[in-house]
Write a protein that holds these residues in place. Structure first.
Motif, short mmCIF file in Angstrom:
data_model
loop_
_atom_site.label_atom_id
_atom_site.label_comp_id
_atom_site.label_asym_id
_atom_site.label_seq_id
_atom_site.Cartn_x
_atom_site.Cartn_y
_atom_site.Cartn_z
N ALA A 52 -0.65 -15.04 -10.15
CA ALA A 52 -1.39 -14.35 -9.09
C ALA A 52 -1.62 -12.89 -9.43
N ALA A 53 -0.74 -12.32 -10.25
CA ALA A 53 -0.89 -10.91 -10.63
C ALA A 53 -2.18 -10.68 -11.40
N LEU A 54 -2.65 -11.71 -12.11
CA LEU A 54 -3.86 -11.55 -12.92
C LEU A 54 -5.14 -11.66 -12.10
N LYS A 55 -5.02 -11.89 -10.80
CA LYS A 55 -6.20 -11.91 -9.94
C LYS A 55 -6.59 -10.51 -9.48
N SER A 56 -5.76 -9.53 -9.78
CA SER A 56 -5.99 -8.17 -9.31
C SER A 56 -7.01 -7.45 -10.17
N VAL A 57 -8.02 -6.86 -9.52
CA VAL A 57 -9.03 -6.07 -10.23
C VAL A 57 -8.41 -4.89 -10.97
N ALA A 61 -2.91 0.40 -3.59
CA ALA A 61 -2.79 0.91 -4.96
C ALA A 61 -1.32 0.99 -5.35
N HIS A 62 -1.02 0.60 -6.55
CA HIS A 62 0.37 0.62 -7.03
C HIS A 62 0.64 1.93 -7.74
N VAL A 63 0.99 2.95 -6.99
CA VAL A 63 1.34 4.23 -7.58
C VAL A 63 2.78 4.16 -8.04
N PRO A 64 3.20 5.06 -8.94
CA PRO A 64 4.59 5.04 -9.41
C PRO A 64 5.58 5.13 -8.26
N GLN A 76 0.82 0.63 -20.95
CA GLN A 76 1.78 -0.43 -20.65
C GLN A 76 2.34 -0.26 -19.25
N LEU A 77 2.68 0.96 -18.88
CA LEU A 77 3.27 1.20 -17.57
C LEU A 77 2.24 1.00 -16.47
N MET A 78 0.99 1.39 -16.72
CA MET A 78 -0.04 1.23 -15.70
C MET A 78 -0.27 -0.25 -15.38
N VAL A 79 -0.32 -1.09 -16.42
CA VAL A 79 -0.49 -2.53 -16.19
C VAL A 79 0.68 -3.08 -15.37
N MET A 80 1.90 -2.65 -15.69
CA MET A 80 3.07 -3.12 -14.97
C MET A 80 3.04 -2.70 -13.51
N ALA A 107 -11.29 3.59 -17.60
CA ALA A 107 -10.18 4.26 -16.93
C ALA A 107 -10.66 5.02 -15.71
N GLY A 108 -11.86 5.62 -15.80
CA GLY A 108 -12.43 6.33 -14.66
C GLY A 108 -12.75 5.39 -13.52
N VAL A 109 -13.29 4.21 -13.84
CA VAL A 109 -13.57 3.21 -12.81
C VAL A 109 -12.27 2.76 -12.15
N ALA A 110 -11.23 2.55 -12.98
CA ALA A 110 -9.93 2.15 -12.43
C ALA A 110 -9.39 3.21 -11.47
N TYR A 111 -9.56 4.46 -11.83
CA TYR A 111 -9.12 5.55 -10.96
C TYR A 111 -9.90 5.55 -9.65
N ALA A 112 -11.21 5.33 -9.73
CA ALA A 112 -12.03 5.29 -8.52
C ALA A 112 -11.64 4.13 -7.61
N VAL A 113 -11.34 2.98 -8.21
CA VAL A 113 -10.90 1.82 -7.42
C VAL A 113 -9.58 2.12 -6.72
N ASP A 114 -8.66 2.77 -7.43
CA ASP A 114 -7.37 3.13 -6.82
C ASP A 114 -7.57 4.09 -5.66
N ARG A 115 -8.46 5.05 -5.83
CA ARG A 115 -8.71 6.02 -4.75
C ARG A 115 -9.29 5.34 -3.53
N ARG A 116 -10.17 4.37 -3.73
CA ARG A 116 -10.76 3.65 -2.60
C ARG A 116 -9.74 2.79 -1.87
N ARG A 117 -8.73 2.32 -2.62
CA ARG A 117 -7.72 1.46 -2.02
C ARG A 117 -6.63 2.25 -1.29
N GLU A 118 -6.58 3.54 -1.54
CA GLU A 118 -5.59 4.37 -0.88
C GLU A 118 -6.07 4.77 0.51
N THR A 119 -5.13 4.90 1.44
CA THR A 119 -5.46 5.46 2.75
C THR A 119 -4.88 6.85 2.84
#
Length: 409
Positions: free
Chosen positions: A196-201, A394-397, A312-316, A373-385
């Motif tokens: 299921a983890a691999l379904k994540s954009v 978004a899975h922040v550290p 590696q850490l970002m994927v995890m 990487a920029g697109v990934a950052y934009a997606v994370d920003r959109r998922r944050e409230t």
């Protein structure tokens, strides 16, 4: 840092040695088995295919097993593959043995990264991953040159026996130093959770960044020997020493990237990709003299491996509920980058664009990596409230989450 990280580094050293030593042994293997150099080159591809298939497959199948047991079992498979390589009677059996040797590669690094980060505080996770990868980068400095010399003087079969001994040392280290995780089955997400983890954009965007970023490296590095000899004017006998400089740069970049990523994971990733692109753009200029060519090879290793631990850490973190499969899939992505980058660099050469043209093709891939990487950052920003205490996706550290009071879905 925990001493257990040394056990992971020993395993990584053996894996790094067997992965890259075949390039230096191709003429010896081809002569002994009475095959052509291109046919012997398929032995490199067989190993890479094993990595790509084995990384997600073995990580998924062992999802509920103790990670300590998984690591020891993977290293036992590694020893078996290298021992079979040493005693392979012909090309077909050696191809099969090399494929078998590659199967545990990605899963070992993937599961190892999860184990490494679990043993340290959140603010040291990237450094723990970089210390595990230290074995891989040091293999390029010491393991590969020594193993190549061993093969040239004692026969290529002796090299794979020697690598098997390193694997046995890794098994002993893992058994002695890696702590037991007896409650693993109860807390694991299992095969379904891992898949299921691999379904994540965000996970796929992180994997895409790995393919593009390290594709940039291999577009140039795959053809660095003709650059050094034809463009910079080095003798063929000097190439081994120059490739060791690449290992020195990779080791320094790996350690630097781990330290920087613990302060700013995203900033380190963007900075590393930008630096890699800049080095590759300068490659044609730097390859005009021997001293600057040596500097270019060192900088290439440093710039590329600054991004290793952050990726590696970002994927995890994007697959934080079930990181083993995603982490192992990142190793498969690394090997896809190896094959894809070499292919793209070869297209530049075939088009008659010059000996150093693969570096410029690599620079284009580095820019692509920055874009992903920029697109990934934009997606994370959109998922944050923006409001504190609300649910975010978004899975922040973890350390950052604890400071902000964020809740994970």
């Amino acid at each position: 840092m925990p001493l257990a990280l040394l056990a992971l580094a020993v395993g990584a050293f053996g894996i790094g040695t067997t992965e890259f030593v075949m390039m230096g042994l191709l003429p010896d293997v081809a002569d002994d088995l009475h095959i052509s150099i291109p046919a012997a080159g398929h032995l490199v591809s067989a190993y890479a295919l094993g990595v790509v298939i084995g990384a997600p497959l073995l990580a998924a199948l062992t999802a509920r097993m103790s990670r300590r047991t998984v690591l020891i079992s993977l290293m036992a498979l590694f020893v078996a593959g290298n021992a079979l390589s040493a005693f392979a009677p012909g090309n077909g059996s050696l191809l099969a043995a090399r494929f078998l040797s590659g199967l545990p590669h990605g899963a070992f690094f993937g599961v190892g990264a999860v184990v490494a980060t679990a043993m340290v505080p959140p603010e040291r996770k990237a450094r723990s991953v970089s210390l595990m990868f230290l074995g891989l980068t040091v293999a390029n400095i010491a393991g590969v040159p020594v193993a190549t010399l061993m093969g040239q003087h004692l026969g290529w079969r002796a090299t794979f026996l020697g690598v098997s001994v390193i694997g046995l040392a890794a098994i002993a280290s893992l058994a002695l130093l890696i702590p037991h995780d007896r409650n693993r089955a109860a807390t694991s997400a299992g095969l379904r959770g891992e898949l299921a983890a691999l379904k994540s954009v965000p996970v796929w965007l992180a994997l895409g960044t790995t393919v593009a970023g390290f594709g940039a490296l291999f577009a140039a590095y795959s053809y660095v020997t003709p650059m050094l000899t034809d463009a910079a004017g080095y003798a063929d006998s000097s190439v081994t020493l120059l490739l060791a400089l690449f290992g020195v740069g990779a080791t320094a970049g790996n350690l630097l990237g781990g330290r920087l990523a613990d302060h700013s994971l995203r900033g380190t990733l963007f900075g590393g990709l930008a630096s890699l692109g800049a080095v590759l753009v300068l490659f044609p200029l730097l390859m005009r003299a021997e001293w600057s060519a040596a500097l270019a090879v060192t900088l290439l290793g440093m710039a590329a491996f600054v991004t290793g631990s952050p990726l590696q850490l970002m994927v995890m973190e994007k697959a934080s509920a079930a990181p083993s499969l995603a982490s192992s899939a990142n190793q498969a992505a690394f090997n896809l980058a190896n094959a894809g980058g070499a292919w793209i660099g070869g297209l530049a050469l075939a088009a008659g664009l010059g000996t150093t043209s693969p570096a410029l093709a690599g620079a284009a891939l580095a820019v692509l990596g920055l874009g992903v990487a920029g697109v990934a950052y934009a997606v994370d920003r959109r998922r944050e409230t923006p409001s504190a205490g609300r649910v975010i996706t978004a899975h922040v550290p973890e350390a950052e989450a604890e400071r902000s009071g964020a809740v994970y879905r």
